[in-house]
Scaffold this active site. Structure first.
Site, mmCIF file in Angstrom:
data_model
loop_
_atom_site.group_PDB
_atom_site.id
_atom_site.type_symbol
_atom_site.label_atom_id
_atom_site.label_comp_id
_atom_site.label_asym_id
_atom_site.label_seq_id
_atom_site.Cartn_x
_atom_site.Cartn_y
_atom_site.Cartn_z
ATOM 1 N N GLY A 125 1.331 -5.461 0.780
ATOM 2 C CA GLY A 125 0.395 -5.525 -0.340
ATOM 3 C C GLY A 125 1.028 -6.120 -1.595
ATOM 4 O O GLY A 125 0.323 -6.622 -2.476
ATOM 5 N N LEU A 156 0.839 -1.192 0.000
ATOM 6 C CA LEU A 156 0.000 0.000 0.000
ATOM 7 C C LEU A 156 0.877 1.245 0.000
ATOM 8 O O LEU A 156 1.938 1.245 0.629
ATOM 9 C CB LEU A 156 -0.848 -0.041 1.276
ATOM 10 C CG LEU A 156 -2.191 0.646 1.271
ATOM 11 C CD1 LEU A 156 -3.074 0.119 0.141
ATOM 12 C CD2 LEU A 156 -2.883 0.414 2.604
ATOM 13 N N ASN A 193 4.539 -8.095 6.094
ATOM 14 C CA ASN A 193 5.268 -7.444 7.197
ATOM 15 C C ASN A 193 4.409 -6.416 7.936
ATOM 16 O O ASN A 193 4.937 -5.558 8.650
ATOM 17 C CB ASN A 193 6.529 -6.774 6.650
ATOM 18 C CG ASN A 193 6.219 -5.641 5.681
ATOM 19 O OD1 ASN A 193 5.203 -5.680 5.000
ATOM 20 N ND2 ASN A 193 7.070 -4.634 5.628
ATOM 21 N N GLU A 194 3.084 -6.454 7.768
ATOM 22 C CA GLU A 194 2.208 -5.418 8.316
ATOM 23 C C GLU A 194 2.400 -5.174 9.808
ATOM 24 O O GLU A 194 2.392 -4.033 10.255
ATOM 25 C CB GLU A 194 0.732 -5.758 8.052
ATOM 26 C CG GLU A 194 0.283 -5.460 6.646
ATOM 27 C CD GLU A 194 0.701 -6.536 5.656
ATOM 28 O OE1 GLU A 194 1.199 -7.593 6.079
ATOM 29 O OE2 GLU A 194 0.527 -6.300 4.454
HETATM 30 N N1 CO8 Z 1 4.556 3.584 -0.150
HETATM 31 C C1 CO8 Z 1 5.009 4.772 -0.551
HETATM 32 N N2 CO8 Z 1 6.300 5.037 -0.825
HETATM 33 C C2 CO8 Z 1 7.181 4.026 -0.697
HETATM 34 C C3 CO8 Z 1 6.789 2.738 -0.280
HETATM 35 C C4 CO8 Z 1 5.396 2.515 -0.019
HETATM 36 N N3 CO8 Z 1 4.895 1.339 0.360
HETATM 37 N N4 CO8 Z 1 7.869 1.954 -0.238
HETATM 38 C C5 CO8 Z 1 8.910 2.725 -0.605
HETATM 39 N N5 CO8 Z 1 8.513 3.965 -0.877
HETATM 40 C C6 CO8 Z 1 9.310 5.101 -1.335
HETATM 41 C C7 CO8 Z 1 10.536 5.337 -0.429
HETATM 42 O O1 CO8 Z 1 10.185 6.101 0.714
HETATM 43 C C8 CO8 Z 1 11.448 6.065 -1.387
HETATM 44 O O2 CO8 Z 1 11.007 7.401 -1.473
HETATM 45 P P1 CO8 Z 1 12.101 8.619 -1.643
HETATM 46 O O3 CO8 Z 1 12.862 8.273 -2.897
HETATM 47 O O4 CO8 Z 1 11.255 9.828 -1.737
HETATM 48 O O5 CO8 Z 1 12.965 8.570 -0.407
HETATM 49 C C9 CO8 Z 1 11.154 5.407 -2.737
HETATM 50 O O6 CO8 Z 1 9.871 4.790 -2.607
HETATM 51 C C10 CO8 Z 1 12.141 4.326 -3.099
HETATM 52 O O7 CO8 Z 1 12.252 3.422 -2.014
HETATM 53 P P2 CO8 Z 1 13.651 2.810 -1.545
HETATM 54 O O8 CO8 Z 1 14.720 3.790 -1.743
HETATM 55 O O9 CO8 Z 1 13.454 2.252 -0.176
HETATM 56 O O10 CO8 Z 1 13.802 1.643 -2.635
HETATM 57 P P3 CO8 Z 1 14.575 0.264 -2.488
HETATM 58 O O11 CO8 Z 1 14.572 -0.309 -3.869
HETATM 59 O O12 CO8 Z 1 15.868 0.418 -1.795
HETATM 60 O O13 CO8 Z 1 13.643 -0.634 -1.549
HETATM 61 C C11 CO8 Z 1 11.559 -1.575 -0.818
HETATM 62 C C12 CO8 Z 1 12.374 -1.001 -1.982
HETATM 63 C C13 CO8 Z 1 12.189 -2.887 -0.354
HETATM 64 C C14 CO8 Z 1 10.162 -1.853 -1.335
HETATM 65 C C15 CO8 Z 1 11.562 -0.586 0.359
HETATM 66 O O14 CO8 Z 1 11.237 0.698 -0.128
HETATM 67 C C16 CO8 Z 1 10.570 -0.936 1.445
HETATM 68 O O15 CO8 Z 1 10.810 -1.818 2.254
HETATM 69 N N6 CO8 Z 1 9.454 -0.181 1.475
HETATM 70 C C17 CO8 Z 1 8.434 -0.339 2.504
HETATM 71 C C18 CO8 Z 1 7.502 -1.402 2.106
HETATM 72 C C19 CO8 Z 1 6.436 -1.582 3.135
HETATM 73 O O16 CO8 Z 1 6.679 -1.747 4.317
HETATM 74 N N7 CO8 Z 1 5.205 -1.576 2.693
HETATM 75 C C20 CO8 Z 1 4.073 -1.751 3.564
HETATM 76 C C21 CO8 Z 1 2.930 -0.982 3.081
HETATM 77 S S1 CO8 Z 1 1.546 -1.291 4.129
HETATM 78 C C22 CO8 Z 1 0.578 -2.379 3.282
HETATM 79 O O17 CO8 Z 1 0.820 -2.750 2.157
HETATM 80 C C23 CO8 Z 1 -0.661 -2.819 4.032
HETATM 81 C C24 CO8 Z 1 -1.696 -3.387 3.136
HETATM 82 C C25 CO8 Z 1 -1.449 -4.822 2.873
HETATM 83 C C26 CO8 Z 1 -2.574 -5.735 3.050
HETATM 84 C C27 CO8 Z 1 -3.253 -5.683 4.285
HETATM 85 C C28 CO8 Z 1 -2.483 -6.057 5.473
HETATM 86 C C29 CO8 Z 1 -2.723 -5.179 6.672
#
Ligand code: CO8
Length: 281
Positions: A133, A88, A155-156
């Site tokens: 997600g 998400l 990982n929520e």
């Molecule tokens: N949403 C918005 N922005 C994001 C997200 C995200 N989920 N993930 C990363 N970004 C942004 C980063 O903040 C970064 O922004 P900026 O360049 O402005 O600093 C940009 O995207 C690039 O990210 P990274 O530099 O971290 O990129 P990497 O290639 O090094 O890493 C990853 C990619 C592994 C995906 C890493 O960004 C990461 O771990 N992100 C977090 C993922 C996460 O925890 N997502 C959880 C979302 S919650 C969810 O999905 C709940 C709903 C699911 C189903 C229901 C269960 C409750």
């Protein structure tokens, strides 16, 4: 020699007239191989395919369009070489208006239901990280092929979010009750190799080309089968779970609103966002 999904000459590309990212074109790209009837659906919301309200609406529209086109199979993948889908869009959860948050969660439920209940066979070609997600999208598919050296998982809880029952069930159906319980509670992210070991993914591939070859092989197993019997069996297996989600969806949304609007959750989310930024330094 690996077989490519299609000869470009017989590729029809739906360039949907959808909102697009500034630099990279449509949010969802669909290429249909007219010979095999397989569609490659590429998630294309830079930088990490995070699921915003609009992006999820495009995914749902795409699947509706593919159902109407009577395709013979779908391969879901990402245009990024590092991230399949980052889950998400976290920004949707930062101090949201309640109405917007309700719509976001409703769209997440619908995205899951739409992909989970397709009549055609589906393969997730996981060519990058798939947290939260992103793992959900992969779990909706019938078969998962993951490229090496990435991570996947729900990982929520690490973010302070509870995993909804319908998603827990999908995880249970895939890896079994015991593994799912531990993985959901801990919020475990698995390496590609670990994911293969517990059955979260079905096959590994060295790269996207090999994964595409394996995806086509999976879809080819249905080539000589009656599409009716195949899809009726799939839907008999899956429809009850979709109906269960739909019956309880308002309670699910209420629970998420309470969870996300809570000030402790918001403080934790701010810290999580900061940790993502710090990781880059
Ligand atoms: N949403 C918005 N922005 C994001 C997200 C995200 N989920 N993930 C990363 N970004 C942004 C980063 O903040 C970064 O922004 P900026 O360049 O402005 O600093 C940009 O995207 C690039 O990210 P990274 O530099 O971290 O990129 P990497 O290639 O090094 O890493 C990853 C990619 C592994 C995906 C890493 O960004 C990461 O771990 N992100 C977090 C993922 C996460 O925890 N997502 C959880 C979302 S919650 C969810 O999905 C709940 C709903 C699911 C189903 C229901 C269960 C409750």
């Amino acid at each position: 020699m690996l077989r490519k999904i299609a000869n470009p000459a017989r590729l029809l590309t739906f360039q949907r007239t959808m909102a697009s990212t500034a630099s990279t074109g449509p949010l969802v790209r669909t290429e249909l191989d007219s010979q095999t009837g397989y569609a490659k659906v590429t998630l294309n919301r830079a930088p990490v395919n995070s699921l915003s309200l609009e992006f999820m609406a495009e995914i749902i529209k795409t699947v509706d369009e593919l159902e109407r086109s009577k395709i013979r199979g779908m391969i879901l993948t990402s245009s990024s070489s590092k991230v399949f889908c980052a889950g998400l869009d976290i920004l949707e959860m930062v101090n949201p208006s309640e109405d917007r948050l309700r719509s976001v969660w409703r769209n997440l439920q619908d995205t899951w239901a739409k992909l989970y209940g397709t009549s055609f066979p589906t393969v997730a070609l996981i060519n990058g990280h798939a947290p939260a997600g992103g793992c959900l999208l992969a779990l909706t598919c019938e078969y998962r092929i993951m490229c090496s050296n990435f991570s996947i998982g729900l990982n929520e809880t690490q973010l302070g979010l509870a995993v909804p029952p319908w998603l827990q069930k999908t995880m249970k159906n895939t890896v079994g009750a015991r593994e799912a319980e531990i993985a959901c509670i801990k919020g475990t992210m698995f390496s590609s190799e670990e994911a293969l070991k517990i059955g979260l993914v079905d096959e590994l591939a060295a790269d996207k080309g090999e994964a595409m070859h394996k995806a086509c092989n999976y879809l080819d197993t249905f080539k000589n089968m009656s599409p009716y019997a195949r899809s009726a069996t799939k839907l008999l297996l899956r429809n009850k779970k979709i109906e269960d989600m739909q019956r309880a969806r308002e309670d699910d949304i209420d629970r998420v609103v309470k969870n996300v609007m809570n000030s402790d959750f918001q403080a934790g989310l701010a810290a999580y966002l900061q940790s993502l930024k710090d990781r880059k330094k």
